[in-house]
Write a protein that holds these residues in place. Structure first.
Motif, PDB file in Angstrom:
ATOM      1  N   MET A  57       0.854  -1.169   0.000  1.00 45.11           N
ATOM      2  CA  MET A  57       0.000   0.000   0.000  1.00 45.11           C
ATOM      3  C   MET A  57       0.902   1.234   0.000  1.00 45.11           C
ATOM      4  O   MET A  57       1.775   1.360   0.852  1.00 45.11           O
ATOM      5  CB  MET A  57      -0.907  -0.030   1.235  1.00 45.11           C
ATOM      6  N   ASN A  58       0.653   2.116  -0.938  1.00 48.30           N
ATOM      7  CA  ASN A  58       1.470   3.329  -0.980  1.00 48.30           C
ATOM      8  C   ASN A  58       0.855   4.427  -0.107  1.00 48.30           C
ATOM      9  O   ASN A  58      -0.208   4.250   0.485  1.00 48.30           O
ATOM     10  CB  ASN A  58       1.673   3.806  -2.425  1.00 48.30           C
ATOM     11  N   THR A  59       1.539   5.542  -0.037  1.00 51.19           N
ATOM     12  CA  THR A  59       1.143   6.631   0.857  1.00 51.19           C
ATOM     13  C   THR A  59      -0.236   7.178   0.537  1.00 51.19           C
ATOM     14  O   THR A  59      -1.048   7.405   1.441  1.00 51.19           O
ATOM     15  CB  THR A  59       2.189   7.762   0.791  1.00 51.19           C
ATOM     16  N   SER A  60      -0.531   7.384  -0.728  1.00 54.88           N
ATOM     17  CA  SER A  60      -1.833   7.958  -1.085  1.00 54.88           C
ATOM     18  C   SER A  60      -2.966   6.969  -0.796  1.00 54.88           C
ATOM     19  O   SER A  60      -4.056   7.377  -0.365  1.00 54.88           O
ATOM     20  CB  SER A  60      -1.863   8.401  -2.545  1.00 54.88           C
ATOM     21  N   GLU A  61      -2.732   5.676  -1.006  1.00 53.31           N
ATOM     22  CA  GLU A  61      -3.750   4.675  -0.682  1.00 53.31           C
ATOM     23  C   GLU A  61      -3.990   4.623   0.824  1.00 53.31           C
ATOM     24  O   GLU A  61      -5.138   4.536   1.267  1.00 53.31           O
ATOM     25  CB  GLU A  61      -3.312   3.294  -1.183  1.00 53.31           C
ATOM     26  N   PHE A  62      -2.909   4.682   1.592  1.00 55.01           N
ATOM     27  CA  PHE A  62      -3.046   4.672   3.048  1.00 55.01           C
ATOM     28  C   PHE A  62      -3.833   5.881   3.522  1.00 55.01           C
ATOM     29  O   PHE A  62      -4.720   5.763   4.369  1.00 55.01           O
ATOM     30  CB  PHE A  62      -1.676   4.627   3.729  1.00 55.01           C
ATOM     31  N   LYS A  63      -3.520   7.046   2.970  1.00 53.03           N
ATOM     32  CA  LYS A  63      -4.230   8.263   3.371  1.00 53.03           C
ATOM     33  C   LYS A  63      -5.724   8.150   3.076  1.00 53.03           C
ATOM     34  O   LYS A  63      -6.553   8.533   3.897  1.00 53.03           O
ATOM     35  CB  LYS A  63      -3.638   9.482   2.662  1.00 53.03           C
ATOM     36  N   LYS A  64      -6.061   7.584   1.920  1.00 56.07           N
ATOM     37  CA  LYS A  64      -7.469   7.412   1.551  1.00 56.07           C
ATOM     38  C   LYS A  64      -8.168   6.454   2.524  1.00 56.07           C
ATOM     39  O   LYS A  64      -9.281   6.719   2.968  1.00 56.07           O
ATOM     40  CB  LYS A  64      -7.570   6.883   0.126  1.00 56.07           C
ATOM     41  N   VAL A  65      -7.511   5.359   2.864  1.00 64.39           N
ATOM     42  CA  VAL A  65      -8.081   4.382   3.801  1.00 64.39           C
ATOM     43  C   VAL A  65      -8.229   5.003   5.190  1.00 64.39           C
ATOM     44  O   VAL A  65      -9.257   4.835   5.847  1.00 64.39           O
ATOM     45  CB  VAL A  65      -7.210   3.104   3.852  1.00 64.39           C
ATOM     46  N   LEU A  66      -7.214   5.738   5.626  1.00 62.63           N
ATOM     47  CA  LEU A  66      -7.277   6.382   6.933  1.00 62.63           C
ATOM     48  C   LEU A  66      -8.404   7.404   6.987  1.00 62.63           C
ATOM     49  O   LEU A  66      -9.155   7.461   7.961  1.00 62.63           O
ATOM     50  CB  LEU A  66      -5.938   7.038   7.267  1.00 62.63           C
ATOM     51  N   GLN A  67      -8.554   8.196   5.939  1.00 62.93           N
ATOM     52  CA  GLN A  67      -9.644   9.167   5.898  1.00 62.93           C
ATOM     53  C   GLN A  67     -10.995   8.466   5.961  1.00 62.93           C
ATOM     54  O   GLN A  67     -11.906   8.915   6.666  1.00 62.93           O
ATOM     55  CB  GLN A  67      -9.571  10.017   4.628  1.00 62.93           C
ATOM     56  N   GLY A  68     -11.123   7.352   5.264  1.00 63.82           N
ATOM     57  CA  GLY A  68     -12.365   6.585   5.305  1.00 63.82           C
ATOM     58  C   GLY A  68     -12.653   6.061   6.701  1.00 63.82           C
ATOM     59  O   GLY A  68     -13.787   6.115   7.177  1.00 63.82           O
ATOM     60  N   ALA A  69     -11.617   5.549   7.360  1.00 62.55           N
ATOM     61  CA  ALA A  69     -11.789   5.023   8.714  1.00 62.55           C
ATOM     62  C   ALA A  69     -12.203   6.125   9.673  1.00 62.55           C
ATOM     63  O   ALA A  69     -13.085   5.923  10.514  1.00 62.55           O
ATOM     64  CB  ALA A  69     -10.496   4.356   9.186  1.00 62.55           C
ATOM     65  N   VAL A  70     -11.588   7.281   9.556  1.00 64.27           N
ATOM     66  CA  VAL A  70     -11.921   8.417  10.417  1.00 64.27           C
ATOM     67  C   VAL A  70     -13.370   8.857  10.183  1.00 64.27           C
ATOM     68  O   VAL A  70     -14.069   9.244  11.124  1.00 64.27           O
ATOM     69  CB  VAL A  70     -10.937   9.587  10.177  1.00 64.27           C
ATOM     70  N   MET A  71     -13.835   8.745   8.940  1.00 59.41           N
ATOM     71  CA  MET A  71     -15.200   9.160   8.612  1.00 59.41           C
ATOM     72  C   MET A  71     -16.234   8.073   8.910  1.00 59.41           C
ATOM     73  O   MET A  71     -17.422   8.275   8.702  1.00 59.41           O
ATOM     74  CB  MET A  71     -15.276   9.586   7.148  1.00 59.41           C
ATOM     75  N   GLY A  72     -15.788   6.903   9.398  1.00 59.00           N
ATOM     76  CA  GLY A  72     -16.731   5.886   9.825  1.00 59.00           C
ATOM     77  C   GLY A  72     -16.903   4.697   8.895  1.00 59.00           C
ATOM     78  O   GLY A  72     -17.765   3.856   9.124  1.00 59.00           O
ATOM     79  N   ASN A  73     -16.088   4.606   7.858  1.00 57.67           N
ATOM     80  CA  ASN A  73     -16.179   3.477   6.944  1.00 57.67           C
ATOM     81  C   ASN A  73     -15.613   2.231   7.627  1.00 57.67           C
ATOM     82  O   ASN A  73     -14.433   2.178   7.960  1.00 57.67           O
ATOM     83  CB  ASN A  73     -15.409   3.784   5.653  1.00 57.67           C
ATOM     84  N   HIS A  74     -16.460   1.231   7.819  1.00 57.77           N
ATOM     85  CA  HIS A  74     -16.063   0.037   8.571  1.00 57.77           C
ATOM     86  C   HIS A  74     -15.003  -0.785   7.845  1.00 57.77           C
ATOM     87  O   HIS A  74     -14.119  -1.362   8.491  1.00 57.77           O
ATOM     88  CB  HIS A  74     -17.288  -0.823   8.883  1.00 57.77           C
ATOM     89  N   LYS A 121     -11.531  10.783  16.174  1.00 59.18           N
ATOM     90  CA  LYS A 121     -10.885  11.975  16.738  1.00 59.18           C
ATOM     91  C   LYS A 121      -9.550  12.281  16.077  1.00 59.18           C
ATOM     92  O   LYS A 121      -8.934  13.308  16.356  1.00 59.18           O
ATOM     93  CB  LYS A 121     -10.669  11.791  18.242  1.00 59.18           C
ATOM     94  N   PHE A 122      -9.088  11.379  15.215  1.00 61.36           N
ATOM     95  CA  PHE A 122      -7.794  11.524  14.567  1.00 61.36           C
ATOM     96  C   PHE A 122      -7.840  12.689  13.579  1.00 61.36           C
ATOM     97  O   PHE A 122      -8.756  12.816  12.779  1.00 61.36           O
ATOM     98  CB  PHE A 122      -7.446  10.226  13.834  1.00 61.36           C
ATOM     99  N   LYS A 123      -6.857  13.543  13.659  1.00 60.06           N
ATOM    100  CA  LYS A 123      -6.767  14.711  12.771  1.00 60.06           C
ATOM    101  C   LYS A 123      -5.932  14.352  11.538  1.00 60.06           C
ATOM    102  O   LYS A 123      -4.799  13.887  11.673  1.00 60.06           O
ATOM    103  CB  LYS A 123      -6.130  15.893  13.484  1.00 60.06           C
ATOM    104  N   ILE A 124      -6.496  14.557  10.366  1.00 58.68           N
ATOM    105  CA  ILE A 124      -5.768  14.245   9.129  1.00 58.68           C
ATOM    106  C   ILE A 124      -5.268  15.527   8.491  1.00 58.68           C
ATOM    107  O   ILE A 124      -5.923  16.481   8.357  1.00 58.68           O
ATOM    108  CB  ILE A 124      -6.669  13.472   8.142  1.00 58.68           C
TER     109      ILE A 124
END
Length: 63
Positions: free
Chosen positions: A1-18, A60-63
């Motif tokens: 997983m590259n940096t941009s993919e990780f950021k997208k997944v992290l943003q999804g997790a922060v927004m509630g995507n299970h 609560k994680f700040k992106i």
């Protein structure tokens, strides 16, 4: 997983995507398990506590 993919997944997790939260937990599972040892033995209750704490507070994680 590259940096941009990780950021997208992290943003999804922060927004509630299970699914994204599950992906984050899978990525960090080795570290979670490493920190779940108590007196030299894997403590499943401690592992569950860590997982629940992550799931409840990832928003609560700040992106």
């Amino acid at each position: 997983m590259n940096t941009s993919e990780f950021k997208k997944v992290l943003q999804g997790a922060v927004m509630g995507n299970h699914r994204d939260l599950e992906t984050i937990l899978e990525l960090y599972m080795p570290m979670i398990e490493h920190n779940s040892y108590l007196y030299g033995r894997l403590d499943e209750d401690l592992k569950q506590y860590i997982l629940i704490h992550i799931a409840l507070n990832i928003s609560k994680f700040k992106i």
